[in-house]
Scaffold this motif. Structure first.
Motif, PDB file in Angstrom:
ATOM      1  N   MET A   1       0.667   2.449  -5.362  1.00  0.00           N
ATOM      2  CA  MET A   1      -0.359   2.066  -4.993  1.00  0.00           C
ATOM      3  C   MET A   1      -1.324   2.890  -4.265  1.00  0.00           C
ATOM      4  O   MET A   1      -0.795   3.796  -3.500  1.00  0.00           O
ATOM      5  N   ALA A   2      -2.527   3.033  -4.848  1.00  0.00           N
ATOM      6  CA  ALA A   2      -3.591   4.133  -4.213  1.00  0.00           C
ATOM      7  C   ALA A   2      -3.820   3.734  -3.006  1.00  0.00           C
ATOM      8  O   ALA A   2      -4.048   2.722  -2.441  1.00  0.00           O
ATOM      9  N   THR A   3      -3.878   4.906  -1.819  1.00  0.00           N
ATOM     10  CA  THR A   3      -4.361   4.917  -0.976  1.00  0.00           C
ATOM     11  C   THR A   3      -5.955   4.519  -0.730  1.00  0.00           C
ATOM     12  O   THR A   3      -6.593   4.873  -1.545  1.00  0.00           O
ATOM     13  N   TRP A   5      -7.827   6.672   0.903  1.00  0.00           N
ATOM     14  CA  TRP A   5      -8.570   7.750   0.335  1.00  0.00           C
ATOM     15  C   TRP A   5      -8.555   7.944  -1.007  1.00  0.00           C
ATOM     16  O   TRP A   5      -9.750   8.256  -1.599  1.00  0.00           O
ATOM     17  N   GLN A   6      -7.498   7.682  -1.583  1.00  0.00           N
ATOM     18  CA  GLN A   6      -7.616   7.734  -3.173  1.00  0.00           C
ATOM     19  C   GLN A   6      -8.438   6.855  -3.796  1.00  0.00           C
ATOM     20  O   GLN A   6      -9.414   7.516  -4.823  1.00  0.00           O
ATOM     21  N   GLN A   7      -8.591   5.830  -3.201  1.00  0.00           N
ATOM     22  CA  GLN A   7      -9.611   4.714  -3.954  1.00  0.00           C
ATOM     23  C   GLN A   7     -11.108   5.276  -3.501  1.00  0.00           C
ATOM     24  O   GLN A   7     -11.959   5.196  -4.437  1.00  0.00           O
ATOM     25  N   SER A  10     -11.811   8.316  -5.995  1.00  0.00           N
ATOM     26  CA  SER A  10     -11.916   7.655  -7.446  1.00  0.00           C
ATOM     27  C   SER A  10     -13.345   7.054  -7.333  1.00  0.00           C
ATOM     28  O   SER A  10     -13.982   7.158  -8.560  1.00  0.00           O
ATOM     29  N   HIS A  11     -13.436   6.096  -6.745  1.00  0.00           N
ATOM     30  CA  HIS A  11     -14.484   5.220  -6.887  1.00  0.00           C
ATOM     31  C   HIS A  11     -15.926   6.034  -6.628  1.00  0.00           C
ATOM     32  O   HIS A  11     -16.883   5.874  -7.443  1.00  0.00           O
ATOM     33  N   TRP A 114     -14.237   6.574   3.931  1.00  0.00           N
ATOM     34  CA  TRP A 114     -13.154   6.961   4.739  1.00  0.00           C
ATOM     35  C   TRP A 114     -13.686   6.716   6.134  1.00  0.00           C
ATOM     36  O   TRP A 114     -12.679   6.346   6.886  1.00  0.00           O
TER      37      TRP A 114
END
Length: 387
Positions: A1-3, A5-7, A10-11, A114
């Motif tokens: 599952m993306a964290t 931060w990663q989301q 990416s977004h 973030w």
């Protein structure tokens, strides 16, 4: 599952490409402003309009720790027809994000996501400035006039720079980017048949001589060590092959590090143009338009940027080859004339896709800069970093 931060990253990279495909010129960024505000709404971040199309977003507004820090992104595109082959090419003919403001905006939205996720851990209030009309539209000044800096103690900004190696940073104490201005010179002569130049007063010939003379200001009137540019960038004298026109118009740009140099160059442009025109028997009208002053960092804040970047990338992350000030200009200078802050240049060149210079029809922002600068922004405001 993306964290989280990663989301967020990416977004933001997806948003950047969407913004690139939908560019808007300065003071026309209606859809861009709507997108930014919808993104802030989705994050639960309070915002308010500023200078109509600009947006101020507030995080931890009741935090009492100092300093209250502002982070800024610009939003506008340029009147350039894109020539890339990317899937996110501009859908607005004759308009293009050729300077990376799409990436600057997307990076600040990633930062917003973030910081919202760690808002209860922010030491002080943070304001995010989404600014319109940087490209000659004096958007920063309008934002300031509308209260953007009220209560702000420090401000930070950045610009991607394809002429520098990816991930390298420059943030000097003092001047980082020059001031600029433009000029227009109208030469009025007497047109006629190209076979009878002796009966005419040729403004094209005069324009050529004026151009050559102006291009020698830097090499012959200023010290070689002086950071300055005088550039004649256009000559308009529409006519036909057998016709000498009545009028020619020169257009150009200057780049200067300070007011003293600006005054010298402006005076010389007028004197040289008028005297050269007189030698060719034509009348001359000179108009000079000041634009932005030099972008001059405050030493304490510039040191802070360098320290935070080195904490991430070490000394290897610092650019030691690029000469500053660079000759480009920024209306971030308005903010630095009001409050302490710093502006950084960060290299984008990681290969052929990101080597085209800003304002080129082949330019594209390097999306890999988004996580790097988001982490820098988080460090500057004292936010926790993703593990």
């Amino acid at each position: 599952m993306a964290t989280i931060w990663q989301q967020a990253i990416s977004h933001a990279q997806q948003l950047r490409r969407h913004l690139h495909s939908q560019p808007e010129l300065g003071w026309q960024e209606v859809r861009t402003a709507e997108l930014i505000r919808k993104q802030l709404d989705s994050l639960g971040i309070h915002w308010e309009p500023c200078a109509e199309l600009g947006t101020l977003a507030r995080l931890n507004p009741h935090g009492d720790a100092k300093p209250h820090i502002a982070l800024r992104a610009d939003m506008d595109a340029l009147p350039i027809t894109e020539q890339t082959q990317h899937g996110w090419i501009s859908q607005n003919e004759g308009c293009m994000h050729a300077c990376g403001h799409d990436g600057h905006t997307a990076t600040l939205l990633a930062t917003a996501a973030w910081l919202k996720s760690v808002e209860d851990k922010l030491p002080g209030p943070v304001t995010l400035l989404f600014q319109p009309a940087e490209e000659g539209g004096h958007g920063a000044k309008k934002m300031i006039d509308d209260g953007a800096l009220q209560g702000i103690d420090e401000i930070y900004g950045w610009h991607n720079w394809p002429a520098m190696t990816f991930g390298k940073l420059i943030c000097p104490d003092g001047i980082v980017m020059c001031g600029n201005g433009t000029f227009s010179i109208t030469l009025n002569g007497k047109g006629g048949h190209a076979s009878q130049p002796e009966l005419c007063r040729d403004p094209v010939l005069a324009a050529s001589a004026v151009t050559i003379a102006l291009q020698q200001i830097v090499s012959r009137h200023l010290s070689p060590q002086q950071a300055a540019v005088v550039n004649v960038s256009s000559i308009e004298a529409p006519s036909a092959a057998t016709v000498i026109p009545d009028k020619a118009i020169l257009g150009g740009s200057i780049r200067v590090p300070d007011q003293k140099t600006r005054d010298i160059i402006n005076r010389l442009i007028v004197e040289i143009s008028q005297q050269t025109a007189a030698a060719y028997g034509v009348d001359c009208e000179v108009n000079i338009y000041p634009r932005y002053e030099a972008t001059i960092n405050h030493a304490h804040q510039a040191l802070n940027v360098r320290k935070q970047w080195q904490a991430e990338h070490g000394q290897a992350g610092m650019d030691t080859e690029t000469l500053v000030p660079i000759m480009a200009s920024e209306d971030f200078s308005y903010y630095l004339n009001e409050i302490p802050g710093a502006f950084a240049l960060i290299g984008a060149d990681d290969g052929p896709d990101h080597q085209s210079v800003c304002h080129s029809p082949l330019y594209d922002f390097n999306d890999q800069l988004i996580p790097l600068v988001t982490r820098l922004y988080a460090r500057l405001v004292g936010a926790p970093l993703p593990e």
